[in-house]
Each structure stands twice: as C-alpha cells, then as structure tokens.
Motif scaffolding. Structure first.
Motif, PDB file in Angstrom:
ATOM      1  N   GLN A  49       0.834  -1.216   0.000  1.00 49.30           N
ATOM      2  CA  GLN A  49       0.000   0.000   0.000  1.00 49.30           C
ATOM      3  C   GLN A  49       0.862   1.257   0.000  1.00 49.30           C
ATOM      4  OE1 GLN A  49      -3.057   0.107  -0.451  1.00 49.30           O
ATOM      5  NE2 GLN A  49      -4.228  -1.431   0.631  1.00 49.30           N
ATOM      6  N   ILE A  50       1.933   1.215   0.780  1.00 51.84           N
ATOM      7  CA  ILE A  50       2.822   2.382   0.873  1.00 51.84           C
ATOM      8  C   ILE A  50       3.498   2.636  -0.474  1.00 51.84           C
ATOM      9  CG2 ILE A  50       4.913   3.270   1.979  1.00 51.84           C
ATOM     10  CD1 ILE A  50       4.050   1.578   4.477  1.00 51.84           C
ATOM     11  N   ALA A  51       4.008   1.548  -1.083  1.00 61.11           N
ATOM     12  CA  ALA A  51       4.684   1.698  -2.384  1.00 61.11           C
ATOM     13  C   ALA A  51       3.708   2.190  -3.448  1.00 61.11           C
ATOM     14  CB  ALA A  51       5.299   0.362  -2.791  1.00 61.11           C
ATOM     15  N   ARG A  52       2.482   1.636  -3.448  1.00 57.61           N
ATOM     16  CA  ARG A  52       1.473   2.055  -4.437  1.00 57.61           C
ATOM     17  C   ARG A  52       1.091   3.514  -4.250  1.00 57.61           C
ATOM     18  NH1 ARG A  52      -2.651  -2.877  -4.132  1.00 57.61           N
ATOM     19  NH2 ARG A  52      -1.411  -4.417  -5.248  1.00 57.61           N
ATOM     20  N   GLU A  53       0.982   3.929  -2.988  1.00 55.15           N
ATOM     21  CA  GLU A  53       0.592   5.315  -2.700  1.00 55.15           C
ATOM     22  C   GLU A  53       1.658   6.278  -3.238  1.00 55.15           C
ATOM     23  OE1 GLU A  53      -2.275   6.279  -1.415  1.00 55.15           O
ATOM     24  OE2 GLU A  53      -1.686   8.394  -1.549  1.00 55.15           O
ATOM     25  N   ILE A  54       2.922   5.935  -3.017  1.00 51.85           N
ATOM     26  CA  ILE A  54       4.001   6.809  -3.514  1.00 51.85           C
ATOM     27  C   ILE A  54       3.992   6.840  -5.041  1.00 51.85           C
ATOM     28  CG2 ILE A  54       6.507   7.092  -3.637  1.00 51.85           C
ATOM     29  CD1 ILE A  54       6.662   5.934  -0.816  1.00 51.85           C
ATOM     30  N   GLU A  55       3.824   5.664  -5.659  1.00 54.05           N
ATOM     31  CA  GLU A  55       3.820   5.607  -7.121  1.00 54.05           C
ATOM     32  C   GLU A  55       2.648   6.392  -7.698  1.00 54.05           C
ATOM     33  OE1 GLU A  55       5.946   1.250  -7.481  1.00 54.05           O
ATOM     34  OE2 GLU A  55       4.235   1.686  -8.779  1.00 54.05           O
ATOM     35  N   ALA A  56       1.472   6.232  -7.071  1.00 54.72           N
ATOM     36  CA  ALA A  56       0.275   6.890  -7.598  1.00 54.72           C
ATOM     37  C   ALA A  56       0.344   8.403  -7.406  1.00 54.72           C
ATOM     38  CB  ALA A  56      -0.966   6.330  -6.902  1.00 54.72           C
ATOM     39  N   THR A  57       0.886   8.844  -6.284  1.00 55.86           N
ATOM     40  CA  THR A  57       0.877  10.272  -5.974  1.00 55.86           C
ATOM     41  C   THR A  57       2.032  11.020  -6.622  1.00 55.86           C
ATOM     42  OG1 THR A  57       0.050   9.586  -3.823  1.00 55.86           O
ATOM     43  CG2 THR A  57       0.594  11.894  -4.052  1.00 55.86           C
ATOM     44  N   SER A  58       3.223  10.415  -6.553  1.00 54.81           N
ATOM     45  CA  SER A  58       4.394  11.160  -7.039  1.00 54.81           C
ATOM     46  C   SER A  58       4.943  10.641  -8.365  1.00 54.81           C
ATOM     47  CB  SER A  58       5.511  11.075  -5.987  1.00 54.81           C
ATOM     48  OG  SER A  58       6.018   9.760  -5.941  1.00 54.81           O
ATOM     49  N   GLY A  59       4.519   9.443  -8.767  1.00 56.08           N
ATOM     50  CA  GLY A  59       5.035   8.865 -10.008  1.00 56.08           C
ATOM     51  C   GLY A  59       6.394   8.222  -9.832  1.00 56.08           C
TER      52      GLY A  59
END
Lengths: 110, 143
Positions: A28-38
C-alpha cells in the motif's frame, strides 16, 4: 530537542503511511508513492527506510493478519508516531523556509 | 499464459537470507497478482538479500573480554597457530557442496557424454595427487 529532518525518501514514506491510514503496509505504501508522485519504489527499499524510521522511533509497526492472497504470510502494518509527525512538520518547515526568497522559484510560482 | 505465483525459489531465498523477509515475500506475492513480472520479483529479492548481508557486516559485535593469564594467552596463541587447518580438496567456495557437484557432474557425463569418463578418471587422479601434495606441503610448513 534537536529537529529531526528527513531525507526526501523518508519524507515520502512517512507521508504515504499517513495518507494510507490504519492499514499501511509495504504494498500500500509503495502504491501510494507511485500513484501520488510517479516515483517507482522497490518494496525492499521501502522496508529498509521503514526499519530505519522505526529505529529512530518515527514509526511503529505491528504484525497484521495472514491472508491467502499473500500466500498465508502476515502483513507488517506501520503507523506514524507523534515523533514522526513532528519530524514531518519540521522537514516541511525547513523546506518551505528554503523555498522562500528564491527569485527563480518565485517567478515560477506567480 | 502467466503464472499467478512468483518464483518459489526467489521467495525461499528471500525468507532464508533476509530477516523479516516473510513480510516482503507476502507483499511480493500480493503485488505479483496485479503486476506479474518475474524480473521485478528477482530484482526485489536480490536487492533485499544484498541489503540483509550488508547489514550483517555492519552489526557491532561486542568484545568478549576474559580474565586471561599471560601463560594461558601464550598457550592459546600457540594452539591457534599450530592447529592444522582443514584443506578444501574439492576447491569449492561453499562448504559441503564439493561432493554434490562431483556427483552432478558424473550424472551429466553419464547421460550426455559417456565418452568423457576416461577424462574424468584422469582428472580425479590428478586431483588426488594434488591433494596429497598440498597435505605434504602443509605438514612440512607446520613442522
């Protein structure tokens, strides 16, 4: 007490944990960073940063439930501690202070 | 067709070498269902193992201080210097895999190249000869 300033990746991790909420674990943490910051994040790198943050008492972790989707393996759920929250605020203040009065950046913002 | 599970060998290595690797293994299984990339799994596993090994090296090991008399210290040092060290005749970098590698080589030779058995025999004899020579040299060094 001296201010604890975070690296950019640590800051991203802590913000992602805060954004995800109660069920913040590796994926979830990795996905959140990828989704928000690319920014693409290796799960192992996220865990390494989280362990460092936990050592500094900026996050705490607990073992979650096992699920069949994870091959019967448990999740490690992270939460930001009050000290971690203070570190995020301190880092933001430091960055904003650095941002101020830089003519090149001011032109772009207006 | 794409498999729904990440490579088992990668997960086994991860859980063996990395402490707390079980959490990362669970994450990789979950992630693989959304993005089935074996390449990514192997990258994650190798990076995690490298990190775990580096962390082991960085650990601070406490000194074991003991009350040692000078005579005992001399005796211990002498024993440590003079104690014969085992010789790795299989020349294997990993302890315990030399015999297995030889058995595997023999199997492959029997199945695919039975004609090279004579060559293996000569190599075996040369290896034994080299081993005997190394032992003799080692004993002479100790003496």
């Amino acid at each position: 007490m001296p201010r604890h300033l975070l690296t950019d990746f640590e800051l991203m991790i802590l913000l992602a944990v805060l954004r995800v909420g109660d069920e913040a674990y590796g994926v979830q943490i990795a996905r959140e960073i990828e989704a928000t910051s690319g920014r693409r994040v290796l799960l192992g790198a996220a865990y390494a940063a989280l362990e460092r943050l936990e050592k500094n008492s900026l996050v705490s972790s607990s073992v979650g439930d096992t699920t069949p989707q994870r091959g019967g393996r448990a999740k490690r759920i992270f939460q930001v501690t009050p000290r971690g929250l203070r570190a995020v605020r301190d880092t933001r203040e430091a960055l904003v202070a650095m941002w101020r009065d830089v003519p090149q950046l001011k032109e772009k913002l207006t | 067709m794409t498999r729904r599970e990440p490579p088992r060998l990668a997960l086994a290595l991860l859980e063996h070498f990395a402490p707390d690797g079980t959490f990362l293994a669970g994450d990789l299984i979950e992630e693989y269902r959304h993005h089935p990339s074996r390449w990514r799994v192997w990258c994650e596993v190798l990076a995690a193992i490298a990190r775990a090994l580096r962390r082991q090296d960085d650990e601070i090991r406490p000194l074991h201080l003991v009350d040692l008399q000078p005579a005992d210290a001399i005796a211990r040092t002498r024993n440590a210097v003079l104690r014969p060290k085992p010789i790795n005749l299989a020349a294997s970098p990993i302890a315990g895999t030399g015999g297995l590698a030889i058995a595997l080589l023999a199997l492959v030779a029997t199945l695919f190249m039975p004609g090279v058995w004579w060559l293996l025999g000569v190599a075996l004899l040369a290896g034994i000869g080299l081993g005997v020579l190394l032992i003799a040299l080692h004993r002479r060094t100790i003496g």
